[in-house]
Design a protein around this motif. Structure first.
Motif, PDB file in Angstrom:
ATOM      1  N   PRO A 146     -12.778   8.387 -20.184  1.00  0.00           N
ATOM      2  CA  PRO A 146     -13.194   8.295 -18.786  1.00  0.00           C
ATOM      3  C   PRO A 146     -11.976   7.940 -17.917  1.00  0.00           C
ATOM      4  O   PRO A 146     -11.148   7.112 -18.319  1.00  0.00           O
ATOM      5  CB  PRO A 146     -14.198   7.134 -18.785  1.00  0.00           C
ATOM      6  CG  PRO A 146     -14.592   6.929 -20.211  1.00  0.00           C
ATOM      7  CD  PRO A 146     -13.431   7.369 -21.036  1.00  0.00           C
ATOM      8  N   ILE A 147     -11.871   8.583 -16.769  1.00  0.00           N
ATOM      9  CA  ILE A 147     -10.802   8.272 -15.810  1.00  0.00           C
ATOM     10  C   ILE A 147     -11.454   7.996 -14.461  1.00  0.00           C
ATOM     11  O   ILE A 147     -12.370   8.706 -14.047  1.00  0.00           O
ATOM     12  CB  ILE A 147      -9.794   9.441 -15.686  1.00  0.00           C
ATOM     13  CG1 ILE A 147      -9.039   9.667 -17.006  1.00  0.00           C
ATOM     14  CG2 ILE A 147      -8.796   9.178 -14.545  1.00  0.00           C
ATOM     15  CD1 ILE A 147      -8.055  10.832 -16.981  1.00  0.00           C
ATOM     16  N   ILE A 148     -10.979   6.940 -13.798  1.00  0.00           N
ATOM     17  CA  ILE A 148     -11.439   6.628 -12.447  1.00  0.00           C
ATOM     18  C   ILE A 148     -10.234   6.671 -11.518  1.00  0.00           C
ATOM     19  O   ILE A 148      -9.205   6.046 -11.797  1.00  0.00           O
ATOM     20  CB  ILE A 148     -12.094   5.233 -12.382  1.00  0.00           C
ATOM     21  CG1 ILE A 148     -13.282   5.165 -13.350  1.00  0.00           C
ATOM     22  CG2 ILE A 148     -12.555   4.916 -10.965  1.00  0.00           C
ATOM     23  CD1 ILE A 148     -13.838   3.758 -13.516  1.00  0.00           C
ATOM     24  N   SER A 149     -10.363   7.422 -10.452  1.00  0.00           N
ATOM     25  CA  SER A 149      -9.283   7.561  -9.494  1.00  0.00           C
ATOM     26  C   SER A 149      -9.607   6.716  -8.268  1.00  0.00           C
ATOM     27  O   SER A 149     -10.724   6.773  -7.758  1.00  0.00           O
ATOM     28  CB  SER A 149      -9.169   9.048  -9.118  1.00  0.00           C
ATOM     29  OG  SER A 149      -8.116   9.240  -8.207  1.00  0.00           O
ATOM     30  N   CYS A 150      -8.648   5.888  -7.820  1.00  0.00           N
ATOM     31  CA  CYS A 150      -8.905   5.001  -6.678  1.00  0.00           C
ATOM     32  C   CYS A 150      -7.870   5.192  -5.585  1.00  0.00           C
ATOM     33  O   CYS A 150      -6.676   5.331  -5.865  1.00  0.00           O
ATOM     34  CB  CYS A 150      -8.852   3.530  -7.101  1.00  0.00           C
ATOM     35  SG  CYS A 150     -10.009   3.087  -8.392  1.00  0.00           S
ATOM     36  N   VAL A 151      -8.349   5.158  -4.353  1.00  0.00           N
ATOM     37  CA  VAL A 151      -7.468   5.207  -3.186  1.00  0.00           C
ATOM     38  C   VAL A 151      -7.676   3.911  -2.419  1.00  0.00           C
ATOM     39  O   VAL A 151      -8.805   3.555  -2.092  1.00  0.00           O
ATOM     40  CB  VAL A 151      -7.835   6.396  -2.272  1.00  0.00           C
ATOM     41  CG1 VAL A 151      -7.022   6.362  -0.989  1.00  0.00           C
ATOM     42  CG2 VAL A 151      -7.643   7.717  -3.007  1.00  0.00           C
ATOM     43  N   THR A 152      -6.590   3.192  -2.157  1.00  0.00           N
ATOM     44  CA  THR A 152      -6.772   1.949  -1.421  1.00  0.00           C
ATOM     45  C   THR A 152      -6.106   2.000  -0.060  1.00  0.00           C
ATOM     46  O   THR A 152      -5.040   2.577   0.108  1.00  0.00           O
ATOM     47  CB  THR A 152      -6.257   0.721  -2.204  1.00  0.00           C
ATOM     48  OG1 THR A 152      -6.358  -0.438  -1.364  1.00  0.00           O
ATOM     49  CG2 THR A 152      -4.823   0.869  -2.634  1.00  0.00           C
ATOM     50  N   VAL A 153      -6.804   1.414   0.908  1.00  0.00           N
ATOM     51  CA  VAL A 153      -6.210   1.160   2.211  1.00  0.00           C
ATOM     52  C   VAL A 153      -6.082  -0.353   2.304  1.00  0.00           C
ATOM     53  O   VAL A 153      -7.062  -1.065   2.454  1.00  0.00           O
ATOM     54  CB  VAL A 153      -7.095   1.697   3.353  1.00  0.00           C
ATOM     55  CG1 VAL A 153      -6.502   1.332   4.707  1.00  0.00           C
ATOM     56  CG2 VAL A 153      -7.252   3.196   3.224  1.00  0.00           C
ATOM     57  N   ILE A 154      -4.863  -0.832   2.109  1.00  0.00           N
ATOM     58  CA  ILE A 154      -4.602  -2.264   2.146  1.00  0.00           C
ATOM     59  C   ILE A 154      -3.184  -2.409   2.665  1.00  0.00           C
ATOM     60  O   ILE A 154      -2.395  -1.461   2.598  1.00  0.00           O
ATOM     61  CB  ILE A 154      -4.730  -2.897   0.729  1.00  0.00           C
ATOM     62  CG1 ILE A 154      -4.677  -4.424   0.770  1.00  0.00           C
ATOM     63  CG2 ILE A 154      -3.662  -2.352  -0.210  1.00  0.00           C
ATOM     64  CD1 ILE A 154      -4.940  -5.098  -0.582  1.00  0.00           C
ATOM     65  N   SER A 155      -2.864  -3.554   3.211  1.00  0.00           N
ATOM     66  CA  SER A 155      -1.475  -3.842   3.526  1.00  0.00           C
ATOM     67  C   SER A 155      -1.154  -5.132   2.797  1.00  0.00           C
ATOM     68  O   SER A 155      -1.651  -6.192   3.157  1.00  0.00           O
ATOM     69  CB  SER A 155      -1.302  -3.988   5.042  1.00  0.00           C
ATOM     70  OG  SER A 155      -0.088  -4.643   5.296  1.00  0.00           O
ATOM     71  N   ALA A 156      -0.379  -5.004   1.725  1.00  0.00           N
ATOM     72  CA  ALA A 156      -0.080  -6.167   0.884  1.00  0.00           C
ATOM     73  C   ALA A 156       1.336  -6.068   0.364  1.00  0.00           C
ATOM     74  O   ALA A 156       1.885  -4.978   0.239  1.00  0.00           O
ATOM     75  CB  ALA A 156      -1.059  -6.217  -0.290  1.00  0.00           C
ATOM     76  N   GLU A 157       1.926  -7.219   0.081  1.00  0.00           N
ATOM     77  CA  GLU A 157       3.240  -7.182  -0.564  1.00  0.00           C
ATOM     78  C   GLU A 157       3.466  -8.426  -1.416  1.00  0.00           C
ATOM     79  O   GLU A 157       2.897  -9.493  -1.154  1.00  0.00           O
ATOM     80  CB  GLU A 157       4.368  -6.989   0.457  1.00  0.00           C
ATOM     81  CG  GLU A 157       4.740  -8.217   1.235  1.00  0.00           C
ATOM     82  CD  GLU A 157       5.843  -7.958   2.255  1.00  0.00           C
ATOM     83  OE1 GLU A 157       6.989  -7.668   1.857  1.00  0.00           O
ATOM     84  OE2 GLU A 157       5.549  -8.067   3.467  1.00  0.00           O
ATOM     85  N   GLN A 158       4.279  -8.254  -2.442  1.00  0.00           N
ATOM     86  CA  GLN A 158       4.683  -9.393  -3.252  1.00  0.00           C
ATOM     87  C   GLN A 158       5.972  -9.919  -2.625  1.00  0.00           C
ATOM     88  O   GLN A 158       7.009  -9.269  -2.699  1.00  0.00           O
ATOM     89  CB  GLN A 158       4.911  -8.958  -4.708  1.00  0.00           C
ATOM     90  CG  GLN A 158       5.273 -10.124  -5.601  1.00  0.00           C
ATOM     91  CD  GLN A 158       5.476  -9.748  -7.072  1.00  0.00           C
ATOM     92  OE1 GLN A 158       5.346 -10.573  -7.950  1.00  0.00           O
ATOM     93  NE2 GLN A 158       5.814  -8.504  -7.327  1.00  0.00           N
ATOM     94  N   VAL A 159       5.866 -11.076  -1.973  1.00  0.00           N
ATOM     95  CA  VAL A 159       7.013 -11.553  -1.194  1.00  0.00           C
ATOM     96  C   VAL A 159       8.055 -12.232  -2.082  1.00  0.00           C
ATOM     97  O   VAL A 159       9.253 -12.234  -1.768  1.00  0.00           O
ATOM     98  CB  VAL A 159       6.579 -12.495  -0.032  1.00  0.00           C
ATOM     99  CG1 VAL A 159       5.816 -11.708   1.023  1.00  0.00           C
ATOM    100  CG2 VAL A 159       5.736 -13.653  -0.537  1.00  0.00           C
TER     101      VAL A 159
END
Ligand SMILES: NC(=O)c1ccc[n+]([C@@H]2O[C@H](COP(=O)([O-])OP(=O)(O)OC[C@H]3O[C@@H](n4cnc5c(N)ncnc54)[C@H](OP(=O)(O)O)[C@@H]3O)[C@@H](O)[C@H]2O)c1
Ligand SMILES: *[C@@H]1O[C@H](CO)[C@@H](O)[C@H](O)[C@H]1NC(C)=O
Length: 379
Positions: A146-159
């Motif tokens: 099984p494969i699940i494809s995800c699209v995210t709208v987020i604004s994040a960063e590892q500072v």
């Protein structure tokens, strides 16, 4: 497939997206355990876990079930077989940058993915990455999983190592992935193979579980979709990422809002978007005119209008270019150009940007090597 107890989830790529969505999936109280594969931040996260500073959930700490220094370590440390006889990871979630010209992600996760022995079995592979065409290498290497494809709208960063900031948005759209077109639900007449149907059903079932766990973690806009819808959402996101981000680099670092306010550049951005709106329905075999509106997705004009006001942060492609890191060029430009070419479709603006940026990246890397050789000879 009832939920296996306990469920073991491995997130490969403990960056901004990986740490944020991992932290919202980990529910030991109901037997859902999330572990992380780190790389440069391994020491810090193994010792201290992840600190999250979020707009939507405040500040909190996430202690993964287990932390690994590499994918092969996670393979050796895979959960042992339970009463059902199945060992290994139930879900492997890939949240690295998609750089198929540098690394074959599907080959890398072979250490941690249990191959399915019949359609719809084995570890569920989940991809949370930008661009299009990212699923195909996994489907090829793991024909039954099984494969699940995800699209995210987020604004994040590892500072800094182990410290992740979420600035805004949490949306994650999920869809099953069988063959990338997903016609089975649409037309009974074109009767897809039973393998495709089985794969699609198993992926859909896994998707609903995953979505419910994220919802439990407070992600209200984790949204399940059909295969075709999800692919349309991927292409729709590309209208922003393939138009603005390469142009931001090629225009010497102009921000999105500034670009759409310059008449000549606005015309260029609009031209690129129109190419994607032309390609997507043809590649995904949907009736023209039903995209993007029927999914409630914004038109080119709306996107450009809202960009005028978005004097925001730099797109990650520009940040990568400025920092001398590889850009996600192949999944944002290369794959769409190749998919169009295979079908005899034209996309001259995308093709030109792809050719120019790829050459610029190659030249810069050659120079980088020369500089290093130069440094070496001085020593
Ligand atoms: N950040 C956002 O706001 C955002 C929004 C929408 C979509 N996206 C997409 O989401 C994806 C992930 O982006 P991101 O911003 O989270 O990137 P990121 O912060 O750079 O995270 C990627 C992480 O993967 C790790 N990694 C790479 N290869 C690995 C390997 N072989 N083994 C273990 N770890 C490995 C990296 O480790 P190192 O530190 O050692 O390199 C890094 O920590 C991208 O496709 C991006 O376009 C991001
Ligand atoms: C894609 O676009 C969004 C919105 O402008 C931006 O936040 C993100 O950094 C972009 N991704 C890349 C790879 O440039």
């Amino acid at each position: 497939m009832p939920q296996r107890q306990p469920t073991h989830i491995l997130v490969v790529g403990a960056g901004a997206v990986g740490c944020f969505y991992a932290s919202k999936l980990h529910h030991p109280d109901v037997g859902i355990f999330v572990s992380l594969v780190c790389r440069s931040n391994y020491q810090t996260i193994a010792a201290e876990g992840v600190q999250l500073k979020t707009r939507d959930f405040g500040e909190y700490h996430f202690t993964p079930h287990r932390v690994f220094a590499s994918i092969s370590d996670a393979g050796r440390g895979a959960p042992t077989a339970g009463p059902d006889g199945h060992g290994g990871w139930d879900y492997v979630i890939v949240t690295t940058k998609a750089l198929p010209d540098r690394v074959d992600d599907a080959a890398s996760v072979e250490h941690v993915v249990r191959q399915g022995s019949s359609p719809g079995t084995g570890t569920t592979i989940v991809l949370i990455q930008n661009g299009v065409g990212i699923e195909a290498p996994h489907r090829l290497r793991f024909p039954n999983n099984p494969i699940i494809s995800c699209v995210t709208v987020i604004s994040a960063e590892q500072v800094s190592h182990g410290i992740v900031v979420q600035n805004r948005w949490t949306r994650i759209s999920l869809g099953p992935y069988s063959d990338g077109v997903g016609n089975e639900a649409q037309s009974a007449s074109s009767s897809p193979s039973s393998t495709t149907t089985t794969l699609s059903n198993a992926s859909t079932e896994s998707m609903h579980l995953l979505q419910s766990w994220w919802a439990r973690g407070g992600i209200k806009d984790a949204e399940p979709h059909s295969e075709k819808e999800l692919q349309l959402i991927r292409w729709h996101k590309l209208t922003i990422n393939a138009s603005m981000n390469p142009s931001a680099v090629l225009s010497g670092g102009t921000g999105n809002a500034d670009m759409v306010l310059l008449p000549e550049l606005r015309m260029h951005i609009r031209g690129v978007m129109d190419e994607i709106f032309y390609l997507a329905p043809r590649i995904l075999q949907v009736r023209e005119g039903s995209f993007p509106e029927h999914l409630g997705l914004a038109s080119a004009e709306k996107i450009i209008k809202s960009t005028e006001r978005n004097k925001g942060a730099k797109p990650s492609m520009l940040l990568d270019w400025e920092a001398g890191r590889p850009m996600e060029l192949e999944v944002i430009l290369g794959n769409p150009v190749r998919m169009a070419r295979e079908r005899g479709l034209e996309c001259p603006r995308l093709q030109s940007m792809y050719a120019l940026l790829k050459a610029a990246q190659d030249r810069r890397e050659e120079k980088g090597k020369d500089a290093k050789v130069g440094e070496g000879s001085k020593l």
